[in-house]
Structure formats: structure tokens, C-alpha cells
Design an enzyme around this catalytic site. Structure first.
Site, PDB file in Angstrom:
ATOM      1  N   LEU A  24       0.829  -1.210   0.000  1.00 41.63           N
ATOM      2  CA  LEU A  24       0.000   0.000   0.000  1.00 41.63           C
ATOM      3  C   LEU A  24       0.860   1.255   0.000  1.00 41.63           C
ATOM      4  CD1 LEU A  24      -2.859   1.113   0.001  1.00 41.63           C
ATOM      5  CD2 LEU A  24      -2.741   1.219   2.492  1.00 41.63           C
ATOM      6  N   GLY A 440      20.972  18.401  15.598  1.00 44.53           N
ATOM      7  CA  GLY A 440      21.873  17.252  15.427  1.00 44.53           C
ATOM      8  C   GLY A 440      22.049  16.789  14.003  1.00 44.53           C
ATOM      9  N   GLU A 613       5.503  11.031  24.270  1.00 45.70           N
ATOM     10  CA  GLU A 613       4.627  10.164  23.483  1.00 45.70           C
ATOM     11  C   GLU A 613       3.958   9.053  24.263  1.00 45.70           C
ATOM     12  OE1 GLU A 613       6.583   8.436  20.185  1.00 45.70           O
ATOM     13  OE2 GLU A 613       6.845  10.376  19.212  1.00 45.70           O
ATOM     14  N   HIS A 649      16.831  17.184  23.976  1.00 46.25           N
ATOM     15  CA  HIS A 649      15.909  17.705  22.959  1.00 46.25           C
ATOM     16  C   HIS A 649      14.623  16.908  23.027  1.00 46.25           C
ATOM     17  CE1 HIS A 649      14.111  18.781  19.143  1.00 46.25           C
ATOM     18  NE2 HIS A 649      14.070  17.508  18.826  1.00 46.25           N
ATOM     19  N   HIS A 702       9.654  21.058   9.564  1.00 45.55           N
ATOM     20  CA  HIS A 702       8.803  20.141   8.791  1.00 45.55           C
ATOM     21  C   HIS A 702       8.320  20.776   7.498  1.00 45.55           C
ATOM     22  CE1 HIS A 702       8.652  19.019  13.048  1.00 45.55           C
ATOM     23  NE2 HIS A 702       8.845  17.821  12.550  1.00 45.55           N
ATOM     24  N   CYS A 734      13.807  20.993  15.260  1.00 41.21           N
ATOM     25  CA  CYS A 734      14.114  19.556  15.305  1.00 41.21           C
ATOM     26  C   CYS A 734      15.305  19.310  14.380  1.00 41.21           C
ATOM     27  CB  CYS A 734      12.893  18.726  14.901  1.00 41.21           C
ATOM     28  SG  CYS A 734      13.030  16.973  15.301  1.00 41.21           S
TER      29      CYS A 734
HETATM   30  N1  GLN Z   1      19.287  14.514  17.134  1.00 42.49           N
HETATM   31  C1  GLN Z   1      18.213  14.055  16.338  1.00 42.49           C
HETATM   32  C2  GLN Z   1      18.236  14.724  14.964  1.00 42.49           C
HETATM   33  O1  GLN Z   1      18.630  15.837  14.875  1.00 42.49           O
HETATM   34  C3  GLN Z   1      16.884  14.335  16.980  1.00 42.49           C
HETATM   35  C4  GLN Z   1      15.766  13.853  16.116  1.00 42.49           C
HETATM   36  C5  GLN Z   1      14.426  13.992  16.743  1.00 42.49           C
HETATM   37  O2  GLN Z   1      14.232  14.802  17.619  1.00 42.49           O
HETATM   38  N2  GLN Z   1      13.481  13.238  16.309  1.00 42.49           N
HETATM   39  O3  GLN Z   1      17.830  14.170  13.981  1.00 42.49           O
HETATM   40 ZN    ZN Z   2      12.863  16.578  17.461  1.00 40.28          ZN
END
Ligand code: GLN
Ligand code: ZN
Length: 767
Positions: A24, A440, A613, A649, A702, A734
Site C-alpha cells: 500500500l 543534530g 509520546e 531535545h 517540517h 528539530c
Molecule cells: N538529534 C536528532 C536529529 O537531529 C533528533 C531527532 C528527533 O528529535 N526526532 O535528527
Molecule cells: Zn525533534
């Protein structure tokens, strides 16, 4: 006296939709790339759906679901079926699949533009649903064509099915009200149109049974929620020409169990895995003769064989208490959350595989349990299962266990206290105001992925792979220096995934070839599997971190994933307490932290991206989880020198009620996701007296958008209006791995230009 139980049945609430080989996903992606026409796509998708039904029919289940299959997400199906189309999509004038995927993925064509519905975590699982919106454009109306078609397809295949969809209460609870109408109007709209939907399915597809899945009943419900549930369902059920079964999952339904027996359902399916209260609740209430009780004794969320003796004991007790009900053996939730079948596993040994059960194998378990209860199973079936649980599955690591048992309070406390530490670190690092860094990872370009693939396939040697990775790191460090960032990273080019990378290097983990689980839409994840005691046998990241650090005068962060995140993104062992695995992981990361420090790394980031989560759904369970998470994190970091700076983070912004716990992790600096709720969050941080220094993400990674210098400046100024300058770090929200270099560097350059301008303004003010 003989018990009046009719024969026990077996059934499920849902089966994975992705297909045995993620068909899928691949056909959807081909359709999105315009390589398949709508027609071709629909046909291929229908083939996956038919295969599922054919499999379930062969699996000899008594109750086979339908409509659990979805091209993207079941809540999205319902959004379309109930006509909950927000104004921005209505305006696009699309229909059918085009409208469906526009809501799922956003739309941008011929100058028309609409942002996708947002994604949210589904009841503590790793699955995400699309959030329904109730804006003033929503005019609910039944649009059931695609559902009746799917039902007809099943009946043409000669398969009797019981359709299942998320129920009206859950749908309303998950809906975000964005217009001028209120919750009462939402409730009224959903109830009316949902009932209409069932009537339509009855009329046009001839359904006579239906399961309303109401996972929201496993949350803490207020008196108003309970009243709302009752109102909605009573109206739904009144004189309905079909039998309705209430499906529940992800925990117990303590707040509404008392209401269920007289509400007019034909049955109730319950999660009876683990230690939730459903078992006790069943002792307190009774049901009408012939009422169907679905007993979810097989876990719908783990990948391990069921212990039949334990399950049978639960079922037999319930049979005794409720002799006149019809029992259905089922899984605790839809099998959506487990991989499809062990048949595709070629690498793991039979010794390991015999302990595991994916969706296909779980249907066999349901059938076997049913047959045992009905007295029609061959005796070896019970024996074979008993054998699995007789001997220990793995050799526990005694040394490790005694290390965990020997942990003292001081192992969880970093010295000196944070204030003092930060003052010392300020002297050592001498950062300018508003120090800037990234989270990162840097773009995992096609080139980077091709390199890893070549290495995996043995087309290049370890040496040349390492050399290439080092080149990527060196180039990335140079670029970061050019932007003027204060704390650099190596870019994580060697990592496919922030959990699997560590899992592969730790003892106690095993890996499936094909253990894919749907995370959302076309995105699937393949979590590593915790098999036994987790132990670090050699340094994990020191070589790469030292290399990266040697390339710059500026500090380069050591990058690690934290214990709770590793656990939450793994398949845990069913017979090892989560707390043990977490502490073992924490010790492994702690040892790595200390080795990094020894290698001269002065700043170490321990990501806890997934901490929030798995926050338990019930408030009363949250404290224990948070205590464990906080302690595990503290254990990873407590051994370092005062001047070594610990960062963390987190990937979300809905900290709200858990801010105290996050502060208690005692990191020096934390970065987190920004979002529309940024301002609220900043105020919450201020009001909570949050002490950890914070980098609230100043842009959304994003999205491919490149914010201007002016936009960055205004974002940063807004932060400084609420938080003291000394507390603030500047960073994206992120990791950058999903973006391209063409966006990332202009973004970071603009971000840093804004930082420099604001620093200059601050200096002027001080002068
Ligand atoms: N250190 C990771 C990165 O920069 C953190 C990723 C995340 O927070 N999902 O990809
Ligand atoms: Zn993140």
C-alpha cells in the site's frame, strides 16, 4: 448444571493495511508521483484489501472486520464519510481520492493552496491519526460511496464481515473546533450524521451489524464526557435496524462500564491484556443473556506469543461469572499496531522466531484459544505453547542486574546544583548572548543514503565508508562555522535512525527484516526488538565525535539518544519489566557519556524525543512513568564533571502539565519543537519557573519554507519578551535530516543573521 455458554468465537477489530510487503505504501507513493492513474491505484489498493479479507477468511475467524482497511487513516475515512470537510478543502472543489489526499497531505497546485490536516498520536501508540476540524465551512452530510463499495467487494468474495469504524464519541472528542460553533453543535452534528451513515450503510450495503470503536472511553472522563457519550450513543442506537457492538482498546473503561449493560449494545469488546481494571470491572457488572463479550486477552500491541494458560484462566473466570454471554476471543486492540507476518522473516533464527507473533500469527492464536475453550483443539497445541514459557527465554545478565540493583540515590544526582554548574559553564564556554546551535542531524541527501546502502550491500569496504562519512562531517562542520553557529554538530550522517543506530551496537537487541508498522499514511517504522538484557560492550560514538570535535575550535556536541526514547521506539520484551530495560539502557548511555567526556567532548546532547509520546493515558499512571523517565535520564548524565554541559531535545511542544518533570531531568539546556502554541508554551515555562536553559525552536523544520531575517528577528524578540535573555538558546525546532541542503543553509544563515542583529541591539542597549 451445565453452563449455557454457546460456542466460543474468535475475531479481531482490525488487520494491518500496509500489505505483507508494504504494497500500500509503494503504490500510494507511485500514485503521488503520478506514476499510477487514479484507476490503477484504486485497483491495486483494492487488491491489498481483498488479500487481507481472503487471509482472514482462511484464518478461520468467526468475526472478520471490514472498513478497518483504509487508504491512509480511518479517522480520515470518517471525515470524508461524514462530510467534515473544512472550508479550505471545500474551496478546492475536489472530489473523491483527490479531496481525500488533499486533506491528508496538503494541496498546492495551480495557485491553489491548502495546509494538510494535522497529525496526532493515537492513544499512546506509535500510530498517528488526522485531526478532524470543525470550522464554519463544515456541513456534515453522508458520503458513503467508498464504504459501500468496500462492503460489496467483501460480499462478492463471499465473506461475511462486521464493519468497524471509529465511533461518534471518539470522533467528536478528537475534533478540533476552529470556527464559531461550539461543542454542543459539534456533538449534535456528529450524532446526527453518524446515525445517518449507519442507516445508509444498512440500506445500501445491507449491513446488519456494526462495531463502533470508542478508544476515547479508555481516557479519564469527566462527568460531562460520560453524559456526552451516553447522549450520543443512546441517540445512535434508538430504533436502529442493526446490531451495534462497542469496541474499546488501549486500557480499561472504568468511567462508563456501569452504563454499558443497559444501553442497547449487542456486545462489548474489552482490552484484557496487561493489568488494567477491566477484569475487576467485569466482576461487578452483568449482562443480558446472549450479550457478546469480546475478550482481548491477546496483546494487540506486542510482537510476542501469547501465554495460553494465562489467557485461558482469565477467560474461564469470565465465562463462570457471565455464563449466558457469548464469548469472543480477540486481541486487545486492532492488529494495526503489529507487523503483518513472520513469514517474511528470513534472518532471525527459529529459536527466536518461535517466541514471536505478528498479526497473522496472532489470528492463529485466537483460533487456537477458541478451539481449546470449545474442546476441539488437539492436545499438542496447549503443550507446545506451554513449552515456550517453561524455560527462561534468554540468559539474564547477572552482573548487569546487580549493577542495576546496586544503584544509589547519588547515582541519580548531578553535582553541584544546576545554578552553580551553569555559572561555571558560562565562564568556561564564554558564549555570546543567545548561543545558537542545531538539533543534530543535517540533510540525509540521496548521496548519503546511497552511501549507506552501498555499505550495507557490501559494495564498499568499512574503510571507504568511514572515509566518506568523515568527508561529509568535515564539509558540514566547515559550513556550520561559516554560518556562525556557536555549538556545532557532526550531522548524524552515519545514522539511519536515532534508535536503530544504537540498538545495532547494543547487546540485547535483535532486528527483523520486515517488521514494519504503520506510523501514519505511507510512513512505516521498523522498531528494533528488545530480546534480553541490554548492555554496551564497546563505545558507540566516541570515534566519530572525537573526529568531528578535532575539526573545529568551537565545541561540537556529542549526540546520543536517551533511554526512554530508545525504549519507546523499540518493541519491548513482554516478560522484562520496562523499568529494567530502561535502567539497562540508561547505564549503557551513561557509560557512553563518560567515554565521550574522557575523549574531550565538552557538550553532550541526550535526546529524549519520544518522552511525551508514551505518557500513560490515565493521569494516575503518569507519575510513575515520569519518575522512571526522569530518573533514567538523570542516571545517564549524573557522572559528568560540572563544566561538561548536558543538552537534551524533545520533539513536541505540548509540555503543559509535565514541565516540572522535564525540569527535574536536570539537563543544562533543552531544545524543543516550536509550533503555533509557541507563545502559550513560553508563558507556561515562565510561570512554572522553569530553570533549564531553553532553545524553543525558532523555525519549523517540517516545512520547506525559508523564513526571512526579519521573521526570525520577530520570532526571537517574541521569545525575549517572555523569557530572560540569559535563559535562551537559538535553534531550529528539530533535526534537519528530512530537509534538503538548498533550504537548510539559507535558513540557518538567516537565523544567524537575525541573531547577530539582535546581539548588536542588545549591546547598544547595554552601552
Ligand atoms: N538529534 C536528532 C536529529 O537531529 C533528533 C531527532 C528527533 O528529535 N526526532 O535528527
Ligand atoms: Zn525533534
Amino acid at each position: 448444571m451445565t453452563l449455557a455458554n454457546t460456542a466460543v468465537k474468535a475475531g479481531i477489530l482490525g488487520y494491518p493495511r500496509i500489505g505483507a510487503n508494504r504494497e500500500l505504501k509503494f503504490i500510494s507513493e507511485a500514485y503521488f508521483r503520478n506514476e499510477l492513474s487514479q484507476e490503477e491505484f484504486s485497483q491495486k489498493a483494492a487488491a491489498v484489501r481483498k488479500d487481507n479479507l481472503a487471509f482472514l477468511k482462511n484464518a478461520d475467524l468467526n468475526i472478520i472486520p471490514a472498513l478497518d482497511f483504509s487508504l491512509y487513516d480511518s479517522i480520515l475515512d470518517l471525515i470524508l464519510a461524514l462530510g467534515f470537510i473544512p472550508e479550505r478543502f471545500r474551496k478546492l472543489n475536489l472530489e473523491g481520492l483527490e479531496l481525500y489526499f488533499a486533506m491528508a497531505r496538503g494541496y498546492q497546485k495551480d495557485g491553489r493552496n491548502a495546509v494538510a490536516l494535522s497529525l496526532k498520536k493515537w492513544f499512546g501508540t506509535n500510530y498517528h491519526y488526522l485531526v478532524p476540524e470543525f470550522d464554519d465551512g463544515v456541513t456534515p452530510e453522508v458520503n458513503a460511496g467508498f464504504l459501500t463499495e468496500a462492503l460489496k467487494e467483501a460480499s462478492e468474495g463471499g465473506i461475511a464481515v462486521r464493519p468497524v469504524l471509529p465511533g461518534p464519541f471518539t470522533f467528536a472528542k478528537l475534533t478540533r473546533i476552529t470556527g464559531t460553533r461550539d461543542a454542543a453543535e459539534l456533538e449534535e452534528s456528529v450524532t446526527a450524521v453518524y446515525r445517518e451513515l449507519l442507516l445508509t450503510l444498512n440500506r445500501e450495503a445491507g449491513i446488519t451489524e456494526f462495531t463502533a470503536l470508542e478508544p476515547s472511553l479508555s481516557m479519564d472522563l469527566s462527568a460531562a464526557d460520560i453524559a456526552m457519550f451516553r447522549r450520543m450513543h443512546e441517540r445512535l442506537l434508538r430504533d436502529l435496524p442493526l446490531k451495534v457492538y462497542l469496541g474499546t482498546s488501549y486500557g480499561d473503561i472504568r468511567d462508563v462500564m456501569k452504563d454499558i449493560p443497559d444501553m442497547g449494545y449487542a456486545g462489548l469488546w474489552l482490552d484484557l491484556s496487561g493489568n488494567n481494571r477491566n477484569r475487576d470491572l467485569l466482576r461487578e457488572f452483568s449482562f443480558k443473556p446472549g450479550f457478546e463479550l469480546g475478550l482481548g486477552v491477546v496483546s494487540g500491541q506486542n510482537i510476542w506469543k501469547n501465554n495460553y494458560d494465562e489467557s485461558l484462566e482469565i477467560v474461564r473466570e469470565i465465562q463462570k461469572d457471565h455464563p449466558e454471554t457469548c464469548i469472543v476471543i480477540t486481541a486487545s486492540a486492532s492488529l494495526l499496531h503489529v507487523p503483518v507476518s513472520l513469514q517474511n522473516e528470513k534472518t532471525l533464527s527459529p529459536e527466536k522466531l518461535k517466541h514471536m507473533a505478528f498479526a497473522a500469527e496472532k489470528t492463529a492464536e485466537l483460533r487456537e484459544l477458541r478451539d481449546i475453550l470449545n474442546g476441539s483443539a488437539a492436545p499438542e497445541i496447549s503443550e507446545r505453547n506451554r513449552d515456550l514459557f517453561r524455560a527462561p527465554r534468554f540468559a539474564a545478565d547477572a552482573e548487569l542486574q546487580s549493577r542495576v540493583a546496586g544503584l544509589k540515590e547519588s547515582d541519580f544526582a548531578r553535582k553541584p546544583a544546576r545554578k552553580e554548574r551553569l555559572a561555571l559553564q558560562d565562564q568556561v564556554f564564554k558564549f555570546p548572548p543567545l548561543p545558537a546551535t542545531t538539533i543534530g542531524s543535517f540533510p540525509q541527501t540521496a548521496e548519503v543514503r546511497a552511501l549507506r546502502k552501498k555499505f550495507r550491500l557490501g559494495e564498499i569496504t568499512r574503510e571507504s565508508y568511514d572515509a566518506e562519512i568523515r568527508k561529509l562531517i568535515a564539509a558540514c562542520i566547515r559550513e556550520q562555522e561559516n554560518t556562525g553557529l556557536d555549538v556545532l554538530v557532526h550531522g548524524e550522517f552515519e545514522r539511519n535512525d536515532m534508535v536503530e543506530f544504537f540498538g545495532r551496537k547494543l547487546e540485547g537487541y535483535i532486528f527483523t527484516d520486515n517488521g514494519w508498522v504503520q506510523s501514519y499514511g505511507t510512513r512505516c517504522v521498523k522498531p528494533p526488538v528488545i530480546w534480553g538484557s541490554i548492555r554496551r560492550t564497546a563505545p558507540l560514538t566516541t570515534d566519530i565525535s572525537s573526529y568531528a570535535a578535532s575539526l573545529s575550535e568551537k565545541p561540537v556536541k556529542g549526540m546520543l539518544t536517551g533511554p526512554i526514547t530508545i525504549l519507546n521506539w523499540s518493541f519491548p520484551a513482554a516478560d522484562i519489566p520496562a523499568a529494567s530495560s530502561v535502567m539497562e539502557l540508561a547505564l549503557a548511555i551513561r557509560d557512553e557519556v563518560l567515554d565521550l567526556e574522557k575523549a574531550g567532548i565538552r557538550i553532550i546532547q541526550i535526546d529524549e524525543a519520544a518522552l511525551r509520546e508514551k505518557l500513560p493515558l490515565r493521569r494516575e499512571d503518569q507519575e510513575a512513568y515520569l519518575t522512571l523517565a526522569v530518573n533514567a535520564f538523570r542516571l545517564t548524565a549524573s557522572g559528568v564533571k560540572p563544566e561538561t554541559q548536558i543538552h537534551t531535545h524533545m520533539c513536541y511542544s505540548e509540555f503543559g502539565e509535565i514541565l516540572k518533570s522535564i525540569d527535574a531531568m536536570d539537563a543544562d539546556v533543552i531544545s524543543f519543537e516550536a509550533s503555533r502554541s509557541n507563545l502559550t508554551l513560553l508563558r507556561e515555562l515562565r510561570d512554572a519557573g522553569f530553570e533549564t536553559r531553553v532553545g524553543p525552536g525558532v523555525y519549523d523544520i517540517h516545512s520547506p519554507r525559508i523564513p526571512s531575517v526579519a521573521e526570525f528577528k520577530s520570532t526571537i524578540k517574541r521569545i525575549l519578551e517572555i523569557l530572560p535573555r540569559e535563559q535562551v538558546w537559538i535553534n531550529p525546532d528539530c533535526g534537519l535530516k528530512t530537509r534538503g541542503n538548498a533550504e537548510v543553509w539559507p535558513c540557518l544563515n538567516n537565523m544567524m543573521a537575525a541573531v547577530r542583529e539582535i546581539r548588536a541591539e542588545l549591546e547598544e542597549k547595554n552601552a
